[in-house]
Design a protein around this motif. Structure first.
Motif, PDB file in Angstrom:
ATOM      1  N   ALA A  98      -5.175  -3.058  11.073  1.00  0.00           N
ATOM      2  CA  ALA A  98      -5.466  -1.648  11.373  1.00  0.00           C
ATOM      3  C   ALA A  98      -4.166  -0.867  11.608  1.00  0.00           C
ATOM      4  CB  ALA A  98      -6.385  -1.541  12.585  1.00  0.00           C
ATOM      5  N   ALA A  99      -3.194  -1.494  12.268  1.00  0.00           N
ATOM      6  CA  ALA A  99      -1.898  -0.849  12.487  1.00  0.00           C
ATOM      7  C   ALA A  99      -1.206  -0.591  11.148  1.00  0.00           C
ATOM      8  CB  ALA A  99      -1.019  -1.713  13.390  1.00  0.00           C
ATOM      9  N   GLN A 107      -2.694  -0.126   8.296  1.00  0.00           N
ATOM     10  CA  GLN A 107      -3.421   0.952   7.626  1.00  0.00           C
ATOM     11  C   GLN A 107      -2.997   2.307   8.189  1.00  0.00           C
ATOM     12  OE1 GLN A 107      -7.436  -1.001   8.253  1.00  0.00           O
ATOM     13  NE2 GLN A 107      -7.784   0.134   6.358  1.00  0.00           N
ATOM     14  N   GLU A 108      -2.863   2.360   9.505  1.00  0.00           N
ATOM     15  CA  GLU A 108      -2.510   3.619  10.160  1.00  0.00           C
ATOM     16  C   GLU A 108      -1.045   3.977   9.937  1.00  0.00           C
ATOM     17  OE1 GLU A 108      -2.630   5.624  14.593  1.00  0.00           O
ATOM     18  OE2 GLU A 108      -3.750   3.782  14.230  1.00  0.00           O
ATOM     19  N   HIS A 109      -0.197   2.963   9.864  1.00  0.00           N
ATOM     20  CA  HIS A 109       1.252   3.165   9.704  1.00  0.00           C
ATOM     21  C   HIS A 109       1.750   2.284   8.555  1.00  0.00           C
ATOM     22  CE1 HIS A 109       1.151   5.078  13.670  1.00  0.00           C
ATOM     23  NE2 HIS A 109       0.493   4.010  14.099  1.00  0.00           N
TER      24      HIS A 109
END
Length: 113
Positions: free
Chosen positions: A80-81, A83-85
């Motif tokens: 998820a990290a 994907q976000e960054h």
């Protein structure tokens, strides 16, 4: 089809792209900073690389140090990290059918061709 996850601002990624261009083989460029990878795509790349999500992280990135460094994160939280960054993702990544390499050093890409 060969695919390179490419960041044009990264010298190693540009070197990897040059190796692919010189190979004469058809390939697809994925500018993953412009179009972030989906969770399933990241998981597939990790599977092909045979590494954990944490091993694909650029741990010297400011966003990692400020937001994630000292936390215990699950695989899904690390994905998820990414994907976000997307700049947290090590680069370049080259996928050829059911094999993949991180092009560091870029010469590793030649083993995949």
């Amino acid at each position: 089809m060969i695919k390179i996850y490419h960041n044009p601002r990264c010298s190693k990624s540009r070197d990897g792209l040059k190796i692919l261009e010189e190979s004469g083989k058809d390939f697809q460029i994925v500018k993953y900073l412009d179009v972030p990878m989906k969770k399933e795509e990241i998981k597939k790349v990790l599977e092909l690389l045979e590494i954990s999500a944490e091993e694909l992280i650029r741990k010297n990135e400011k966003v990692w140090k400020e937001n994630y460094k000292d936390k215990e994160l699950s695989e899904d939280e690390i994905i998820a990290a990414m994907q976000e960054h997307p700049k947290l993702i090590e680069r370049p990544i080259v996928v050829n059918n059911e094999k993949a390499v991180i092009g560091r050093p870029p010469e590793k890409i030649k083993d995949l061709l």
